[in-house]
Design an enzyme around this catalytic site. Structure first.
Site, short mmCIF file in Angstrom:
data_model
loop_
_atom_site.label_atom_id
_atom_site.label_comp_id
_atom_site.label_asym_id
_atom_site.label_seq_id
_atom_site.Cartn_x
_atom_site.Cartn_y
_atom_site.Cartn_z
N HIS A 6 -10.37 83.61 -0.79
CA HIS A 6 -10.10 82.21 -0.43
C HIS A 6 -8.81 82.06 0.38
CE1 HIS A 6 -7.75 82.22 -4.32
NE2 HIS A 6 -6.95 81.47 -3.58
N ASP B 264 -14.18 87.06 -4.91
CA ASP B 264 -12.91 86.53 -4.39
C ASP B 264 -11.94 87.65 -4.00
OD1 ASP B 264 -11.27 84.51 -3.52
OD2 ASP B 264 -10.43 84.05 -5.50
N SER C 143 -1.78 83.40 -4.88
CA SER C 143 -3.14 83.95 -4.76
C SER C 143 -3.15 85.22 -3.94
CB SER C 143 -4.07 82.92 -4.10
OG SER C 143 -4.20 81.78 -4.92
#
Length: 472
Positions: free
Chosen positions: A217, A248, A327
């Protein structure tokens, strides 16, 4: 004829009042050279002439007044007469007179005479030297007084004395500071520009050739390129090697030498309570390190943006502070080994609001991320692990998930499972929601053998299932 010459003040009579014979001296008369009665003076007469004049002629005689005094005829007095008061011929009734010699006519200004012992005007150098010495003495005196005052006053000492401050080199490698120092040079910040703006996340170097792991993402929706900022502030362009939206995980690559890859740990060996560090760039704050513990393992969950893919996690839960920008960054154990990829957080905010850390962060296990990375580097895409069965949309009362369908040639059918069976556990992990089964299966690599506990009717049974890769 005999008598008193009132103009001279001298009495030329003999003692007893007999006039002197004409033409000769008499006893007690003035010395030779003094004018006679025709123009001389006699003792005892009152002073009638101006001081300094005598006689009618122009002559002088020894014992005359000091040099420079003119007589009546214009003569000059003798310079040797200095004892006028002791002169036996002086009129005792005449007043004393002090005559100051006049300066010679036509003489120039006298040469100035300097007294060597007289104090002179100080020179500039002396003034500066004296001022400097005075300032130094004043400063020294002030410092001494200040020191004396401070020594004499009570000074509060803060803190307890320490034998020695720990130097950076004394910090043990297994300390938090030692772990951070080891891992930070391998952590990067990733920026991706797209039509929707610039997204930012974290990543870490996994090969000397420049491969970097991050979240899907972070790079999703971008043009396939990114900018990588390293620990030292330098940057380099990167290209996207491959992505796996459902797990992911994404891999990017930079062309740069001298990179330091991270050391991998074993995420399957983690236990609840193990200390961990989360490293990344939360809210654009590069090289941020936060500490926590492993709060849970195999925390199954799904996430995704509206219209995007559904992502399944069998995650490592931690209370280390993780925020937007973390992230793709590493979750590190106490040995400085990467055990997870920080990916998502739970928050109490409503949809559309900015979420922040509340101590619920989740990381993809590194064993899973490493396997997917190797697939992407080797083939450009990741293999997806499957069990060969479809599950219902909800859980079953009493626990477990029901198999709606089983592929005839799939791993589940080969292990004896059928449609309608209720899977209760997978490798002793309880099943309460369909997401649990999907997330846990995808955690394992294709070819892994897992134990499935299931219920058929009223009986419970166990089966060993060899998982496989999806045909796609």
């Amino acid at each position: 004829m005999g008598g008193t010459d009132v103009t001279d003040g001298w009495d030329w009579r003999q003692p007893g009042g007999t006039p002197a014979p004409a033409g000769g001296p008499v006893p007690g008369s003035p010395p030779p050279g003094i004018p006679g009665a025709g123009g001389g003076t006699t003792p005892g007469s009152p002073p009638q002439r101006p001081q300094g004049t005598y006689g009618a002629g122009d002559g002088t005689f020894p014992g005359s007044w000091p040099q420079g005094l003119q007589g009546a005829g214009g003569g000059t007095t003798s310079p040797w007469w200095s004892d006028a008061l002791a002169d036996p011929w002086r009129d005792p009734y005449a007043p004393a007179a002090v005559v100051v010699p006049a300066a010679p006519v036509g003489a120039g200004e006298p040469e100035p005479v300097t007294d060597p012992d007289a104090p002179g005007r100080p020179k500039l150098r002396q003034v500066v030297l004296v001022s400097l010495i005075t300032a130094l003495l004043a400063g020294s005196l002030g410092s001494a007084l200040t020191y004396a005052v401070l020594r004499g006053s009570a000074v509060t000492t803060l803190g307890a004395p320490s034998p020695s401050a720990p130097a950076l080199a004394q910090r043990k490698p297994e300390s938090l500071a030692g772990v951070a120092e080891k891992v930070l040079p391998s952590v990067v910040t990733i920026r991706v520009a797209s039509l929707g703006g610039t997204s930012e996340g974290s990543g870490f170097v996994v090969s000397a050739e420049g491969h970097i792991i991050t979240n899907d993402h972070v790079v999703a929706g971008g043009p396939g390129k990114a900018t990588v900022i390293f620990h030292d502030g330098s940057s380099a362009a990167a290209t996207v090697v491959g992505q796996d939206p459902e797990s992911d995980i994404a891999v990017i690559k930079v062309t740069r030498t001298g990179l330091r890859p991270v050391e991998f740990g074993d995420s399957d060996g983690l236990a609840v309570g193990d200390p961990v560090l989360a490293i990344g760039s939360p809210l654009s704050l590069a090289n941020t390190v936060t500490a926590g513990i492993v709060s849970a393992v195999d925390r199954t969950m799904q996430a995704g943006e509206p219209g995007g893919p559904t992502r399944y996690y069998a995650a490592i839960q931690t209370d280390a502070a993780v925020n937007h920008g973390n992230s793709g960054g590493p979750l590190v154990d106490s040995g400085g080994r990467v055990v997870g990829v920080n990916s998502t957080i739970k928050s109490l905010v409503a949809d559309g609001q900015e979420a922040g850390n509340i101590g619920l962060a989740f990381a993809i296990p590194i064993n899973q991320a490493k396997r997917i990375t190797q697939d992407i580097i080797g083939t450009g895409k990741a293999r997806r692990t499957v069990i060969g069965a479809q599950v219902g949309g909800t859980g079953v009362s009493g626990g477990g998930v029901r198999l709606n369908a089983v592929e005839p040639s799939g791993p589940a059918a080969a292990a004896g499972l059928r449609a309608g069976d209720v899977v209760l556990r997978l490798n002793r992990h309880p099943m309460t929601d369909p997401t649990d089964l999907v997330a846990l299966v995808r955690k394992y690599a294709p070819g892994s053998v897992v134990t499935v506990e299931y219920r058929r009717g009223t009986s419970r049974q166990n089966a060993s299932v060899t998982l496989a890769a999806d045909a796609k």
